[in-house]
Motif scaffolding. Structure first.
Motif, PDB file in Angstrom:
ATOM      1  N   ILE A 203      11.708   9.591   7.745  1.00 53.66           N
ATOM      2  CA  ILE A 203      12.811  10.107   7.858  1.00 53.66           C
ATOM      3  C   ILE A 203      13.527   9.511   9.299  1.00 53.66           C
ATOM      4  N   ASP A 204      12.897   9.510  10.362  1.00 55.05           N
ATOM      5  CA  ASP A 204      13.062   8.642  11.376  1.00 55.05           C
ATOM      6  C   ASP A 204      11.486   8.186  11.980  1.00 55.05           C
ATOM      7  N   PRO A 205      11.860   7.642  13.214  1.00 53.57           N
ATOM      8  CA  PRO A 205      10.442   7.093  13.954  1.00 53.57           C
ATOM      9  C   PRO A 205       9.327   7.956  14.070  1.00 53.57           C
ATOM     10  N   VAL A 206       9.929   9.531  13.956  1.00 55.98           N
ATOM     11  CA  VAL A 206       8.743  10.645  14.301  1.00 55.98           C
ATOM     12  C   VAL A 206       8.477  11.183  12.956  1.00 55.98           C
ATOM     13  N   ARG A 207       9.214  11.377  12.041  1.00 52.43           N
ATOM     14  CA  ARG A 207       9.065  12.359  10.935  1.00 52.43           C
ATOM     15  C   ARG A 207       8.980  11.746   9.722  1.00 52.43           C
ATOM     16  N   PHE A 208       8.245  12.282   8.701  1.00 54.04           N
ATOM     17  CA  PHE A 208       8.179  11.874   7.400  1.00 54.04           C
ATOM     18  C   PHE A 208       8.014  12.802   6.347  1.00 54.04           C
ATOM     19  N   ILE A 209       8.232  12.379   5.103  1.00 53.52           N
ATOM     20  CA  ILE A 209       7.962  13.302   3.835  1.00 53.52           C
ATOM     21  C   ILE A 209       6.767  12.811   3.361  1.00 53.52           C
ATOM     22  N   SER A 210       5.605  13.885   3.207  1.00 54.91           N
ATOM     23  CA  SER A 210       4.553  13.482   2.515  1.00 54.91           C
ATOM     24  C   SER A 210       4.032  14.869   1.583  1.00 54.91           C
ATOM     25  N   ASN A 211       2.810  14.627   1.466  1.00 55.32           N
ATOM     26  CA  ASN A 211       1.910  15.831   0.583  1.00 55.32           C
ATOM     27  C   ASN A 211       0.646  16.061   1.348  1.00 55.32           C
ATOM     28  N   HIS A 212       0.067  17.166   0.609  1.00 55.48           N
ATOM     29  CA  HIS A 212      -1.250  17.361   1.189  1.00 55.48           C
ATOM     30  C   HIS A 212      -2.469  16.659   0.727  1.00 55.48           C
ATOM     31  N   SER A 213      -2.166  15.640  -0.003  1.00 58.36           N
ATOM     32  CA  SER A 213      -3.499  14.869  -0.485  1.00 58.36           C
ATOM     33  C   SER A 213      -4.018  14.285   0.794  1.00 58.36           C
ATOM     34  N   THR A 214      -5.694  14.267   0.418  1.00 56.42           N
ATOM     35  CA  THR A 214      -6.469  14.014   1.529  1.00 56.42           C
ATOM     36  C   THR A 214      -7.306  12.730   1.170  1.00 56.42           C
ATOM     37  N   GLY A 215      -7.186  12.311   0.027  1.00 56.12           N
ATOM     38  CA  GLY A 215      -7.738  10.886  -0.572  1.00 56.12           C
ATOM     39  C   GLY A 215      -9.126  11.452  -1.147  1.00 56.12           C
ATOM     40  N   LYS A 216      -9.513  12.534  -0.911  1.00 57.26           N
ATOM     41  CA  LYS A 216     -11.253  12.956  -1.212  1.00 57.26           C
ATOM     42  C   LYS A 216     -11.441  12.631  -2.728  1.00 57.26           C
ATOM     43  N   MET A 217     -10.280  12.788  -3.726  1.00 58.97           N
ATOM     44  CA  MET A 217     -10.661  12.539  -5.340  1.00 58.97           C
ATOM     45  C   MET A 217     -10.691  11.158  -5.265  1.00 58.97           C
ATOM     46  N   GLY A 218      -9.757  10.279  -4.839  1.00 57.90           N
ATOM     47  CA  GLY A 218      -9.789   8.806  -5.164  1.00 57.90           C
ATOM     48  C   GLY A 218     -10.829   8.237  -4.574  1.00 57.90           C
ATOM     49  N   TYR A 219     -11.379   8.662  -3.332  1.00 54.92           N
ATOM     50  CA  TYR A 219     -12.456   7.979  -2.738  1.00 54.92           C
ATOM     51  C   TYR A 219     -13.560   8.263  -3.395  1.00 54.92           C
ATOM     52  N   ALA A 220     -13.666   9.355  -3.944  1.00 52.86           N
ATOM     53  CA  ALA A 220     -14.962   9.669  -4.752  1.00 52.86           C
ATOM     54  C   ALA A 220     -14.961   8.868  -5.842  1.00 52.86           C
ATOM     55  N   ILE A 221     -13.949   8.523  -6.330  1.00 50.46           N
ATOM     56  CA  ILE A 221     -13.828   7.919  -7.835  1.00 50.46           C
ATOM     57  C   ILE A 221     -14.254   6.277  -7.563  1.00 50.46           C
ATOM     58  N   ALA A 222     -13.809   5.964  -6.280  1.00 51.69           N
ATOM     59  CA  ALA A 222     -13.922   4.543  -5.724  1.00 51.69           C
ATOM     60  C   ALA A 222     -15.613   4.429  -5.431  1.00 51.69           C
ATOM     61  N   GLN A 223     -16.085   5.315  -4.798  1.00 55.19           N
ATOM     62  CA  GLN A 223     -17.303   5.249  -4.484  1.00 55.19           C
ATOM     63  C   GLN A 223     -18.539   5.122  -5.790  1.00 55.19           C
ATOM     64  N   VAL A 224     -18.179   6.141  -6.672  1.00 54.19           N
ATOM     65  CA  VAL A 224     -19.063   6.416  -7.727  1.00 54.19           C
ATOM     66  C   VAL A 224     -18.766   4.915  -8.464  1.00 54.19           C
ATOM     67  N   ALA A 225     -17.820   4.359  -8.879  1.00 49.31           N
ATOM     68  CA  ALA A 225     -17.445   3.286  -9.732  1.00 49.31           C
ATOM     69  C   ALA A 225     -18.159   2.204  -9.088  1.00 49.31           C
ATOM     70  N   SER A 226     -18.295   1.999  -7.847  1.00 50.57           N
ATOM     71  CA  SER A 226     -18.924   0.792  -7.134  1.00 50.57           C
ATOM     72  C   SER A 226     -20.394   1.183  -7.243  1.00 50.57           C
ATOM     73  N   ARG A 227     -21.074   2.305  -7.154  1.00 55.52           N
ATOM     74  CA  ARG A 227     -22.270   2.674  -7.063  1.00 55.52           C
ATOM     75  C   ARG A 227     -22.870   2.261  -8.652  1.00 55.52           C
ATOM     76  N   ARG A 228     -21.970   2.495  -9.603  1.00 53.85           N
ATOM     77  CA  ARG A 228     -22.381   2.151 -11.018  1.00 53.85           C
ATOM     78  C   ARG A 228     -22.136   0.675 -11.333  1.00 53.85           C
ATOM     79  N   GLY A 229     -21.660  -0.190 -10.295  1.00 52.57           N
ATOM     80  CA  GLY A 229     -21.770  -1.487 -10.575  1.00 52.57           C
ATOM     81  C   GLY A 229     -20.446  -2.223 -10.623  1.00 52.57           C
ATOM     82  N   ALA A 230     -19.744  -1.555 -10.547  1.00 55.36           N
ATOM     83  CA  ALA A 230     -18.215  -2.029 -10.852  1.00 55.36           C
ATOM     84  C   ALA A 230     -17.713  -2.774  -9.141  1.00 55.36           C
ATOM     85  N   GLU A 231     -17.050  -3.854  -9.450  1.00 59.52           N
ATOM     86  CA  GLU A 231     -16.189  -4.198  -8.166  1.00 59.52           C
ATOM     87  C   GLU A 231     -15.028  -3.215  -8.191  1.00 59.52           C
TER      88      GLU A 231
END
Ligand code: PMT
Length: 409
Positions: A203-231
């Protein structure tokens, strides 16, 4: 599944002589905590750094050091290799790597390696000049060619007061290497693009619009995909999470930046999974200076952000595209609508009203809907377990495509 990868697994840990031996003690603790049973075999040099008693107490099992001790001889090198899921050598010195590469078996540890039919994971730790030495590198290359797995050392300050590549990899990287070694590589050959976390719209250099996502779901998918051999490439909004091991991480902030990153990796990918919570709107203008508190009411006009998922799915070709739907009402109907409108193969619907589901928590409760409209409602489970389920379904879509192509040929 998930953190249960290690439950009930039997691991032989070979410990060789180096200052990093104390870190191997921590590794035993982590493995036992995760439900694995650990038997430790130490070289004589390793026992000079940490007493076998430490490993005995942490593993709850006797520690083996000497091939010719009577009590050990009963459970000789052959029995140490029976009913084993994996052998890990951490820390592994240049000496032990050289011995294994040359077929030398002159103590209990190297004899055990020689008789081991199960996978062997080697975690080198040594002075950086030793690690860079052409002979050591040649030995590692030879062992990789023979099917031995490695967790490369990290970069940093070494015990000999120099800095460089050679210190034992972080515990999290070793644990991930162990999980990977115990996991079927059924996504090998796939290139998975994952998005995670929130976006921030200034909104300005101090404030922004965002939401409560922490990334946990997406990071878990990325880690497990890599663990299963994907790039894996992970495009992440601002989060406080550690980077998943073995994944290329691209940090972005706004929806516009996320779009640019996703579009530049789209052609590379065979699978796209969009777990990010992208801001649908951004302020039409961004104040250059901090907006001062003056009027009673402040109006901010917003404009639509691009819908990244729709954009990539429009020209998806053979790619498998998976979206998420987060709703507070009529979840399944809304999710089915999004799946159709956005031309997706699968959509994962999570209900914000469900306890333990959605933002910030370590668990989630999702329904996976496919393009035929079938709904698979999963119970509450950890985000890592959810990731396994989603990737199983992705694997099925890939297999269906392969069967379809064969049928047409
Ligand atoms: O990060 P956590 O704290 O672990 O929380 C996980 C989560 C709840 C954020 C996650 O599980 C989730 O539901 N992510 C998607 C949230 C969302 O934005 O849902 P949506 O219904 O608004 O969007 C539908 C899909 O379109 C999503 O895949 C989204 O990434 C995508 N989208 C949305 C808007 C936009 N402008 N571009 C998009 O690509």
């Amino acid at each position: 599944m998930g953190e249960h990868v290690l439950a009930g697994k039997s691991i032989v840990l070979g410990v060789t002589g180096g200052i990093a031996v104390y870190k191997a003690a921590e590794l035993v603790r982590e493995l036992v905590k995760a439900g694995a049973s650990v038997r430790v075999v130490m070289t004589e040099n390793a026992t000079r750094f940490v007493s076998p008693l430490t490993f005995q107490v942490l593993s709850g099992n006797p520690v083996f050091t000497d091939m010719f001790k009577q009590d050990v001889y009963d459970i000789n090198h052959i029995s140490l290799t029976e009913n084993v899921s994996l052998m890990v050598i951490a820390p592994a010195t240049a000496n032990v790597i050289g011995k294994i590469a040359s077929g030398i078996a002159d103590d209990l540890l190297t004899t055990t390696v020689m008789a081991m039919e199960q996978p062997v994971l080697i975690c080198p730790a040594m002075n950086s000049r030793m690690y860079a030495n052409a002979v050591v590198q040649g030995n590692i290359k030879r062992l990789v060619g023979l099917g031995y797995q490695f967790v490369p050392p990290g970069y940093g300050e070494l015990a000999c007061k120099t800095e460089g590549e050679g210190r034992l990899a972080d515990l999290s990287a070793i644990m991930e290497g162990i999980k990977r070694a115990l996991t079927p590589q059924d996504l090998a050959g796939q290139r998975v693009l994952v998005t995670a976390g929130p976006t921030r719209e200034a909104i300005d250099p101090v404030r922004f619009i965002s939401n409560h996502s922490t990334g946990k779901m997406g990071y878990a998918i990325a880690q497990v995909a890599s663990r299963r051999g994907a790039e894996v490439v992970l495009v992440s909004g601002p989060t406080y999470l550690p980077a998943p091991v073995g994944v290329k991480l691209i940090y972005v902030s706004t929806a516009g930046e996320m779009r640019d990153a996703v579009l530049s990796w789209k052609d590379w990918s065979t699978v796209i999974i969009k777990a990010a919570a992208v801001a649908d709107y951004r302020p039409s203008t961004q104040a250059k200076e901090k907006i001062k508190k003056s009027e009673e009411f402040l109006q901010i006009s917003l404009e639509r952000n691009p819908d990244i998922l729709s954009e990539v799915a429009k020209e998806k070709g053979d790619r498998v595209v998976v979206g998420f739907a987060m709703e507070t009402e009529a979840l399944i109907d809304q999710a089915k609508k999004k799946l159709k409108e956005k031309n997706l193969d699968l959509i994962c619907a999570n209900d914000l009203g469900e306890p333990g589901a959605g933002f910030a928590v370590d668990t989630n409760r999702i329904s996976i809907i496919d393009s035929a409209g079938r709904v698979e409602a999963l119970p509450l489970m950890t985000k890592e377990e959810v990731a396994y389920h989603i990737l199983d379904r992705v694997r099925e879509v890939i297999d269906d495509r392969i069967r379809g192509r064969k049928g047409r040929d």
